[in-house]
Motif scaffolding. Structure first.
Motif, PDB file in Angstrom:
ATOM      1  N   ASP A 164       0.871  -1.295   0.106  1.00  0.00           N
ATOM      2  CA  ASP A 164       0.070   0.068  -0.068  1.00  0.00           C
ATOM      3  C   ASP A 164       0.751   1.202  -0.054  1.00  0.00           C
ATOM      4  O   ASP A 164       0.732   2.272  -0.779  1.00  0.00           O
ATOM      5  N   GLU A 165       1.609   1.340   1.008  1.00  0.00           N
ATOM      6  CA  GLU A 165       2.401   2.656   1.114  1.00  0.00           C
ATOM      7  C   GLU A 165       3.448   2.909   0.116  1.00  0.00           C
ATOM      8  O   GLU A 165       3.374   4.089  -0.558  1.00  0.00           O
ATOM      9  N   GLN A 166       4.132   1.912  -0.395  1.00  0.00           N
ATOM     10  CA  GLN A 166       5.066   2.302  -1.800  1.00  0.00           C
ATOM     11  C   GLN A 166       4.294   2.551  -3.017  1.00  0.00           C
ATOM     12  O   GLN A 166       4.499   3.634  -3.584  1.00  0.00           O
ATOM     13  N   THR A 218       6.545  19.174  -3.463  1.00  0.00           N
ATOM     14  CA  THR A 218       7.095  18.008  -2.313  1.00  0.00           C
ATOM     15  C   THR A 218       6.381  16.643  -2.621  1.00  0.00           C
ATOM     16  O   THR A 218       5.141  16.684  -2.743  1.00  0.00           O
ATOM     17  N   PRO A 219       7.224  15.793  -2.372  1.00  0.00           N
ATOM     18  CA  PRO A 219       6.497  14.389  -2.620  1.00  0.00           C
ATOM     19  C   PRO A 219       5.362  14.050  -1.395  1.00  0.00           C
ATOM     20  O   PRO A 219       5.612  14.522  -0.496  1.00  0.00           O
ATOM     21  N   LEU A 220       4.527  13.363  -2.052  1.00  0.00           N
ATOM     22  CA  LEU A 220       3.658  12.895  -0.941  1.00  0.00           C
ATOM     23  C   LEU A 220       4.251  11.880   0.298  1.00  0.00           C
ATOM     24  O   LEU A 220       4.902  11.166  -0.173  1.00  0.00           O
ATOM     25  N   THR A 221       3.958  12.339   1.440  1.00  0.00           N
ATOM     26  CA  THR A 221       4.487  11.302   2.795  1.00  0.00           C
ATOM     27  C   THR A 221       3.525  10.400   2.804  1.00  0.00           C
ATOM     28  O   THR A 221       2.224  10.529   2.491  1.00  0.00           O
ATOM     29  N   LEU A 269      -0.682  10.792   2.705  1.00  0.00           N
ATOM     30  CA  LEU A 269      -1.721   9.562   2.136  1.00  0.00           C
ATOM     31  C   LEU A 269      -2.664   8.932   3.001  1.00  0.00           C
ATOM     32  O   LEU A 269      -3.750   8.635   2.509  1.00  0.00           O
ATOM     33  N   GLN A 270      -2.126   8.809   3.981  1.00  0.00           N
ATOM     34  CA  GLN A 270      -3.142   7.877   4.900  1.00  0.00           C
ATOM     35  C   GLN A 270      -4.341   9.090   5.341  1.00  0.00           C
ATOM     36  O   GLN A 270      -5.475   8.470   5.715  1.00  0.00           O
TER      37      GLN A 270
END
Length: 462
Positions: A119-121, A267-270, A274-275
């Motif tokens: 999910d996270e990656q 900036t990239p999403l952390t 996302l959560q």
């Protein structure tokens, strides 16, 4: 009779389907609205009636072309996202237009994310929180494994704006604002389709990818005009602001959902963002737009009903409540011990847990509701402000007309300029502006957004 050059824009929402004609100054010269009864898919889940939508669109076009006062130079489309139409070799739909709220099989979801990095990656790569059917690419993945015969027959999977364009132009395309909107299809780290799209045989079902400002020349009932390829509605609504303002800003688009859009945050999403349902869109020029959302309009509607019922009032009363800063100060002093920082935007505000009998009157209760909603809104908007220097906040939609909301928001952002923005039909105008050069002989307008500045008048802190 001298004809007025116009563009026809179909703006298709979940509830209302609208047609607008704009002249070269982007003033509405004709509009028509319709609603169609939903139908159901094979599982009994509610879904869009594609045939009613198709017939309604052609009927509207025929009516427009029959009017001698207008010369239709172009047609374009904006619709809600996360919805695919699957067409066969002849262009006929192969299935219902499945609702993006349709429950997604948990086992199939786990199979997908376990195969492609977890999910996270995966969510970081595609800037897409795990949303089930709301990730439209997952709908195609589901068809492949649950309905392989239907999947095999698909010539093209077209997002709804591109399907409407296809009905008129006969040409099938994909475009970036639909492909790049929490679909799981686009790899934001590479700037192209994610590898799974090719590995699972999805890529061959997607039409050629073109720029949102592309058009196809078409003749219809003796008329020649340009047909746009359509846009995702959230991206379309941002376009007038990008055209009119160069300094970095955040747009807070308020409705049922209150969506904070920051086209200047790269900036990239952390994982935490996302959560909390923070994601990225691709805007019409292909650049990412960081976005967060809060169910503020829906909660406002529900809690207003609760206040009105408790105090025996009509809900219409709360459409014009004046801002009383002294009342806010009193509420903050009395409620300090139970106040808390806003939770992430997917949560409701504190107001639903408040005892209405503790308020002296309904106006006091309503001020508390707006204070709680703005507290939560700031927590949501903060997700897209981190990592980007923004000096202006534009608010459009329903809450932009609420003086309590606007004054409190300004107080929470004393270092920024907060404006209520007023523009008739931002989504439709953005859709028209995208193909401006293909139909409009005049300069791009710079005065289509009216702004009302809200100065800081009350010391408020979260």
């Amino acid at each position: 009779m001298q004809q007025t050059p116009v563009i026809a824009v179909f703006d298709v929402g979940k509830t209302n389907k609208k047609l607008f004609l704009f002249n070269e100054h982007y003033k509405i010269v004709h509009e028509k609205s319709a609603r169609f009864l939903e139908t159901v898919d094979e599982d009994g889940d509610a879904c869009e009636n594609l045939e009613s939508l198709r017939l309604g669109m052609f009927d509207s076009l025929r009516e427009v072309f029959s009017r001698q006062e207008f010369a239709v130079k172009a047609v374009n489309f904006s619709t809600y996202g996360a919805s695919f139409v699957y067409v066969d070799e002849d262009g006929a739909p192969l299935s219902p237009l499945y609702n993006y709220l349709k429950p997604y099989p948990e086992q199939l979801k786990r199979q997908f994310y376990n195969t492609y990095g977890g999910d996270e990656q995966f969510s970081r790569q595609t800037a897409s929180p795990v949303l089930g059917s709301l990730n439209s690419g997952m709908q195609l993945y589901r068809l492949k494994y649950e309905k392989p015969e239907l999947f095999h027959k698909i010539k093209y999977a077209l997002h709804l704006p591109q399907y409407l364009s296809y009905l008129i132009s006969g040409r099938a395309f994909s475009e970036i604002t639909s492909i790049g909107c929490h679909t799981n299809l686009w790899d934001f780290t590479k700037g192209g389709y994610h590898e799974w799209v090719s590995k699972e045989g999805i890529l061959e079902k997607l039409a050629p990818l073109v720029s949102p400002d592309s058009v196809v020349p078409v003749a219809f009932q003796g008329h020649s005009y340009a047909v746009g390829v359509g846009l995702h509605d959230s991206s379309a609504a941002l376009i007038p602001y990008l055209v009119n303002f160069q300094e970095p800003f955040v747009l807070l688009s308020t409705g049922t959902w209150c969506i904070s859009l920051n086209p200047f945050n790269t900036t990239p999403l952390t994982a935490e963002e996302l959560q909390n349902d923070c994601l990225c869109y691709l805007q019409y020029k292909g650049k990412p737009v960081k976005a967060s959302r809060f169910f503020g309009g829906y909660e406002h509607e529900q809690q207003v009903k609760r206040i009105a019922a408790h105090f025996n009032q009509n809900t219409a009363r709360y459409k014009a409540v004046a801002f009383e800063p002294e009342m806010i100060s009193k509420l903050q002093r009395e409620a300090f011990s139970v106040a808390r920082r806003g939770e992430p935007q997917g949560h409701v505000s504190l107001f639903g847990r408040r005892d209405l009998s503790s308020f002296a009157c309904d106006v006091e209760a309503y001020h508390q509701l707006i204070l709680d909603l703005v507290t939560q809104q700031v927590a949501s908007t903060q997700l897209v402000l981190e990592g980007a220097v923004v000096k202006r906040v534009f608010v459009d939609g329903g809450f932009s007309k609420n003086p309590i909301y606007m004054n409190l928001l300004a107080s929470f952002y004393p270092e920024k300029e907060v404006f209520a923005a007023s523009m008739a039909q931002a989504t439709a105008i953005g859709t028209a502006l995208t193909i401006h050069r293909h139909w409009n002989t005049k300069q791009m307008p710079r005065d289509i957004i009216a702004l009302k500045y809200y100065a800081v008048t009350h010391d408020t802190s979260i």
